[in-house]
Write a protein that holds these residues in place. Sequence first.
Motif, PDB file in Angstrom:
ATOM      1  N   PRO A   1       0.823  -1.208   0.000  1.00  0.00           N
ATOM      2  CA  PRO A   1       0.000   0.000   0.000  1.00  0.00           C
ATOM      3  C   PRO A   1       0.856   1.257   0.000  1.00  0.00           C
ATOM      4  N   THR A   2       0.519   2.213  -0.845  1.00  0.00           N
ATOM      5  CA  THR A   2       1.286   3.457  -0.942  1.00  0.00           C
ATOM      6  C   THR A   2       0.323   4.611  -1.210  1.00  0.00           C
ATOM      7  N   HIS A   3       0.895   5.798  -1.391  1.00  0.00           N
ATOM      8  CA  HIS A   3       0.127   6.996  -1.734  1.00  0.00           C
ATOM      9  C   HIS A   3       0.512   7.447  -3.138  1.00  0.00           C
ATOM     10  N   GLY A   4      -0.456   7.540  -4.006  1.00  0.00           N
ATOM     11  CA  GLY A   4      -0.195   7.924  -5.386  1.00  0.00           C
ATOM     12  C   GLY A   4       0.492   9.266  -5.515  1.00  0.00           C
ATOM     13  N   ILE A   5       0.138  10.223  -4.658  1.00  0.00           N
ATOM     14  CA  ILE A   5       0.717  11.559  -4.750  1.00  0.00           C
ATOM     15  C   ILE A   5       2.210  11.520  -4.450  1.00  0.00           C
ATOM     16  N   VAL A   6       2.632  10.678  -3.502  1.00  0.00           N
ATOM     17  CA  VAL A   6       4.054  10.566  -3.163  1.00  0.00           C
ATOM     18  C   VAL A   6       4.827  10.001  -4.349  1.00  0.00           C
ATOM     19  N   LEU A   7       4.289   8.960  -4.951  1.00  0.00           N
ATOM     20  CA  LEU A   7       4.959   8.339  -6.087  1.00  0.00           C
ATOM     21  C   LEU A   7       4.993   9.272  -7.285  1.00  0.00           C
ATOM     22  N   SER A   8       3.917  10.007  -7.515  1.00  0.00           N
ATOM     23  CA  SER A   8       3.827  10.902  -8.672  1.00  0.00           C
ATOM     24  C   SER A   8       4.786  12.067  -8.566  1.00  0.00           C
ATOM     25  N   LEU A   9       4.918  12.626  -7.361  1.00  0.00           N
ATOM     26  CA  LEU A   9       5.816  13.762  -7.177  1.00  0.00           C
ATOM     27  C   LEU A   9       7.272  13.354  -7.331  1.00  0.00           C
ATOM     28  N   ALA A  10       7.591  12.133  -6.937  1.00  0.00           N
ATOM     29  CA  ALA A  10       8.990  11.699  -6.978  1.00  0.00           C
ATOM     30  C   ALA A  10       9.414  11.212  -8.351  1.00  0.00           C
ATOM     31  N   SER A  11       8.465  10.636  -9.118  1.00  0.00           N
ATOM     32  CA  SER A  11       8.838   9.993 -10.376  1.00  0.00           C
ATOM     33  C   SER A  11       7.864  10.335 -11.488  1.00  0.00           C
ATOM     34  N   PRO A  12       8.325  10.996 -12.556  1.00  0.00           N
ATOM     35  CA  PRO A  12       7.438  11.274 -13.692  1.00  0.00           C
ATOM     36  C   PRO A  12       6.983   9.986 -14.396  1.00  0.00           C
TER      37      PRO A  12
END
Length: 528
Positions: A269-280
Amino acid sequence: MSTTSSRIHSKFLGHTWATAPFDREDGDIILLSSDLVRFSLHKAILSISSPVFTDMFTLGSSNHPDDQVSDRGIPIIPVSEDSNVLDGLARVLYPVCRSSTMNLPDAAKVMEAAKKYQIMVVMDAMTDCINKFIDGTPLAVFVIACRLNLEATARAAAERAVRMPADSAPDHYYIPEMENITAGSYFRLLSHIRRGDTVAPPSYWAAFSFVERHPSANVPRPNALTSVAVRFSAVLERNNPSSWHPAPEIFVRHPADCIVRCSDGVEVPTHGIVLSLASPVLAELITASHETPTVLELPEESALVFGILRMLYGYPLLDSSESVITLAQQRLYFPKTIRALTKYKVSAGIQQSRISLRSLLRSHPLSVYFIAHGLGWREEAEEAATMVVSDPNINIQTKYVAEMEGVSAKAYFDLLRYHHSYETSLNAVVEIFNTRQLAGHFYPDPGYDWAHALFAIPNVVLNNEKIYVSILKREVEKNDRTFGTSFIRNLVKESRMMEDKMRTSLAQCKLNIGGNDAEKDPPKGPSA
């Protein structure tokens, strides 16, 4: 013209037939080589020889429009091997004349194909063929044996390398082909060669392997850290699956909205916003997903994803306080994690990881060197190498670290050459200063505090212990054997000169780490 006829003729442009007897019309299957040569063969012979071909023929044609068939309706199967390799395979399987001039590289390619298709009779034949080259080219055979997991052949080649005349052996017994094997295999070759021609007892071979680190050494392999994945899975299977995170309460305040599904089936389980901000790259995958919650299918195993997610959430990639994966295991995963971060364009994470790696320079300089060399991080590799060669407590001929198993043999060769250059420069200066360098009127100089002068030196040269040791040894020897305490002031002055000369000389020693970069794959481990 019919659709089928058009497909047949358009796809055969540039095709040629193999030489006899592999151009016969009674074949019921055609293998098409990578250089567009067609081999007319027989399913029965291929099936008997290879379980891979058996499965292939059992599945049959998919009836897809792109399936290829000959003008006689014979199925055509494209393969990745070229015509020389297919010819070598076929001539072992069929009762025909075999080539008597097969060279070592071709034999290695045929062996690799035989292992891919699990054709035992060809594997046995090629092993015999490769072994014939041991006397003439033992090091080249050793490389092939390590690549193809031929331990017995590697042992025979190493035993022959021991008997190579010193004047015919290459520098550090290294040849360019060794770039394709691990530093670990090369390290073990050199260790064995240093034993000389002493007959090794059975107990030696029982606990020794050239191809890979023997299990008795209790050193985990970079590509087989299954225990990490198991432990990580266990963490996720607890009542709170978000407990993989160092601060799991974050998922209470902000529930997960994105599931990362790893290649081994573990879901995180993760947060989409965290992944999106870190990796295009991850941002695009999340945007393209239409599931709720979002599910990202990643090709990486869970233990590797664990390190990536820690980095994305702002935690260091190398952390001795982490309980799921040890620091030693983190170091082994580090290069793979960096390549994954590069793939997903997490630039901030890569910079943070370089800082994290540098924090291990003093405690694990040899491990840092091999990691940095494999990633093409020149600055970190050079600094680590200098710390290794300047430390008299590190013997690079006998010191093994598990990171050797994940990097090319060239990394170890580069370090050996750098160490040789370093020691040669150091010894040359020592030799110069074995004789008096100051004019005679500088001696004697009575009444000087010998102890104060001598032990003040470490404050100047403490960051390079070998320089300090060389100077200290010289001063003590000069004092004890020849001059007495009245000469100490000028001995110190000479030693300052010696130190400057050493630093100037050692500055000319350069580490060559070649053209590696973070996107270049490390040498593959032995094939099964």
